[in-house]
Design an enzyme around this catalytic site. Structure first.
Site, short mmCIF file in Angstrom:
data_model
loop_
_atom_site.label_atom_id
_atom_site.label_comp_id
_atom_site.label_asym_id
_atom_site.label_seq_id
_atom_site.Cartn_x
_atom_site.Cartn_y
_atom_site.Cartn_z
N ASP A 19 -3.95 0.03 -3.68
CA ASP A 19 -4.15 1.08 -2.67
C ASP A 19 -3.15 2.21 -2.85
O ASP A 19 -2.31 2.48 -1.99
CB ASP A 19 -4.09 0.50 -1.26
CG ASP A 19 -5.44 -0.04 -0.81
OD1 ASP A 19 -6.33 -0.21 -1.66
OD2 ASP A 19 -5.61 -0.32 0.40
N HIS A 67 -4.04 -8.06 -3.79
CA HIS A 67 -4.08 -7.01 -2.78
C HIS A 67 -4.54 -7.55 -1.43
O HIS A 67 -3.89 -7.35 -0.41
CB HIS A 67 -5.01 -5.86 -3.19
CG HIS A 67 -5.10 -4.81 -2.13
ND1 HIS A 67 -4.08 -3.94 -1.87
CD2 HIS A 67 -6.10 -4.50 -1.23
CE1 HIS A 67 -4.41 -3.14 -0.87
NE2 HIS A 67 -5.63 -3.46 -0.47
N HIS A 81 -1.13 4.60 -0.39
CA HIS A 81 -2.13 5.46 0.26
C HIS A 81 -1.80 6.95 0.22
O HIS A 81 -1.82 7.63 1.24
CB HIS A 81 -2.36 5.02 1.70
CG HIS A 81 -3.34 3.90 1.81
ND1 HIS A 81 -4.65 4.00 1.37
CD2 HIS A 81 -3.22 2.64 2.29
CE1 HIS A 81 -5.27 2.86 1.58
NE2 HIS A 81 -4.42 2.01 2.13
N ASN A 108 -8.41 -2.40 -2.78
CA ASN A 108 -9.81 -2.16 -2.42
C ASN A 108 -10.18 -0.67 -2.44
O ASN A 108 -11.35 -0.32 -2.56
CB ASN A 108 -10.13 -2.77 -1.05
CG ASN A 108 -9.36 -2.12 0.07
OD1 ASN A 108 -8.14 -1.98 -0.01
ND2 ASN A 108 -10.04 -1.73 1.14
N HIS A 109 -9.18 0.22 -2.37
CA HIS A 109 -9.47 1.65 -2.40
C HIS A 109 -9.58 2.20 -3.82
O HIS A 109 -9.99 3.35 -3.99
CB HIS A 109 -8.42 2.43 -1.62
CG HIS A 109 -8.70 2.49 -0.16
ND1 HIS A 109 -9.34 3.55 0.45
CD2 HIS A 109 -8.45 1.60 0.84
CE1 HIS A 109 -9.47 3.32 1.74
NE2 HIS A 109 -8.93 2.15 2.00
N ASP A 137 0.82 -1.21 0.00
CA ASP A 137 0.00 0.00 0.00
C ASP A 137 0.85 1.27 0.00
O ASP A 137 1.87 1.35 0.68
CB ASP A 137 -0.90 0.02 1.23
CG ASP A 137 -1.89 -1.13 1.26
OD1 ASP A 137 -1.55 -2.21 0.77
OD2 ASP A 137 -3.00 -0.95 1.79
#
Length: 513
Positions: A114, A195, A88, A146-147, A86
């Protein structure tokens, strides 16, 4: 013997000046050369917090989408390669990642998703990574997290960031390109890279290859599981025979067990599953070894150091070459500061200014003495000035108390914002005054299963403490009444059917993203 403490000046700034971000946006002609973005120019501009013209952003995103669309749902990649977790929106840490992992011009990369949300430089991450993809389509690979969807980016920060820095058209282009991202990668015919994790509906690699990925991820099913599932908290020492149990931390998908992973690896002749999705204190975690191979059955990698500026975790990348796996850790890098939820400094300063202005007005009105206010006019009638002025003083005094509450609670409001997934305060909290804010803060802490002894006022000092407070943000957010549509116009149900294999269980998963 006394110890001399360092002396700090109280009259001089520690940092006397901060460079102002470039005001001029880079044009299409400046950024692109022979149809590809100039990486050095773009990097230097973005590091300075510069922006590009909207047509430049759209071209980068759309050109990247065209490349991603041609790739298979499960891509096949070869070693040597560097696997990353990730990101982010932590763009400045992404720059550090490439320093640690090697230049993309001569290093193969696989990112596990992500790229956006939570951090305040998500669009910079997208523009830079997609530019790298355009320049190195066969050596840099991007998977979906998932984001990377409409549901989460609307609920968290990415959509708002796109609106502030660019436009909703840029956001829509990002959503289209996210729909094109592959869901999994087969590394060296040895490792399955995803992921999130496994699904009870996926028993072989062919099941992944057959998935239709070009849409908004649904709330359940194999696509959802690849993006959302987690290993059990007691993975490797389970007290249940179930291979899959309902994921109570996420509110969707499953927890998967060590036996489920080992069975999948054996049936598909694989060594291990490499995934991201959960913050790790050390930046990575090796799980229990597969007894058949002696290799860790599961590996989690996380590449956002000091996540949310409170986790105090290290980040890591995984380098695989010549059948040797190395982990390289790195710490966070300094980055520009944004107020929560992209609040501007004027809005932030209003409680302080309001308190001082109302104090000044009250003091002005209090200049009149009782004798002056009781003066009668020439006809002997008592003037109404006394009552009028007293009413004004009472009204302004009430306003002053409101601003005082806002001023006293400014830091607490910041803290509460950090503990709420939407970055906004509950309705009615401010109008209820200080006590309501205190109550909301306590409810927020209880809702998030805050660790014993935590108080909102005290600073978060450990990884476990931050993870406990941020637990609410691990869940799939509640869905709106309207379902999301993808390009072909199909709709996805927003309800989650009961899991046929899910047993009642209250296992608490690890921190997730």
């Amino acid at each position: 013997m006394s110890v001399r403490r360092p002396q700090f000046s109280t009259t001089e700034r520690v940092i006397k000046a901060v460079p102002f971000p470039p005001t001029r946006r880079l044009t299409l002609k400046e950024v692109f050369e022979n149809g590809k973005p100039k990486m050095d120019l773009l990097k230097n501009h973005l590091v300075k917090e510069g922006r590009v013209e909207e047509e430049v952003a759209l071209k980068i995103i759309n050109d990247g989408a065209a490349i991603l669309k041609q790739e298979k749902t499960m891509i096949e990649v070869e070693a040597p390669i560097t696997v990353c977790g990730d990101v982010h929106g932590q763009f400045f840490d992404l720059m550090k990642l490439f320093e640690v992992g090697g230049s993309p011009s001569n290093t193969r990369y696989l990112f596990l998703g992500d790229y956006v949300d939570r951090g305040y430089f998500s669009i910079e991450c997208v523009l830079y990574l997609w530019s790298l993809k355009i320049n190195h389509p066969k050596t840099l690979f991007l998977l979906r997290g998932n984001h990377e969807c409409r549901h989460l980016t609307e609920y968290f920060t990415f959509k708002q960031e796109c609106r502030i820095k660019y436009s909703e058209m840029v956001y829509d282009a990002c959503m289209h390109t996210f729909d094109c991202l592959p869901l999994a990668a087969l590394l060296n015919q040895q490792f399955l890279c995803v992921h999130g994790g496994m699904s009870p509906e996926i028993t072989c690699l062919e099941d992944i290859r057959k998935l239709d990925r070009f849409s908004e991820p649904p709330a359940f099913g194999p696509v959802c599981d690849l993006l959302w599932s987690d290993p059990l908290e007691d993975y490797g020492s389970e007290k249940t025979l179930e291979h899959y149990t309902h994921n109570t931390v996420r509110g969707c998908s499953y927890f998967f067990s060590y036996p489920a992973v080992c069975e999948f690896l054996q049936n598909n002749s694989l060594l291990s599953i490499i995934r991201a999705h959960e913050a790790q204190d050390a930046g990575y975690r090796m799980y229990r070894k597969n007894q058949a191979t002696g290799f860790p059955s599961l590996i989690t990698i996380f590449s956002a150091p000091n996540y949310l500026d409170v986790y105090n975790n290290k980040a890591a990348v995984l380098k695989y070459e010549n059948n040797v796996m190395n982990i390289r850790q790195f710490n966070c890098s300094p980055h520009p500061y944004w107020l929560p939820n992209f609040m501007d400094v004027f809005t932030w300063s209003l409680p302080f200014v309001g308190e001082k202005v109302t104090e000044m007005l009250v003091n002005i009105l209090n200049i009149c003495s009782d004798e002056e206010m009781n003066v009668t006019d020439e006809e002997g009638a008592t003037t109404g000035r006394k009552e009028v002025i007293k009413n004004k003083i009472r009204a302004i005094g009430k306003m002053a108390r409101v601003f005082t509450v806002l001023r006293e609670e400014s830091e607490n409001v910041l803290t509460l914002k950090g503990l709420t997934p939407t970055g906004t305060l509950p309705l009615g909290v401010l109008s209820g005054g200080k006590q309501t804010i205190e109550t909301a803060k306590q409810e927020a802490a209880e809702e998030r299963e805050a660790i014993r002894g935590f108080t909102i006022a005290h600073r978060i000092r450990s990884f476990e403490e931050a993870r406990g407070l941020d637990r609410i943000n691990e869940r799939m957010p509640p869905r709106k009444e309207a379902s999301y549509h993808h390009d072909a116009g199909r709709m996805h149900s927003h309800s989650h059917p009961p899991h046929p294999q899910a047993s009642r269980r209250t296992d608490h998963g690890k921190k997730a993203l």
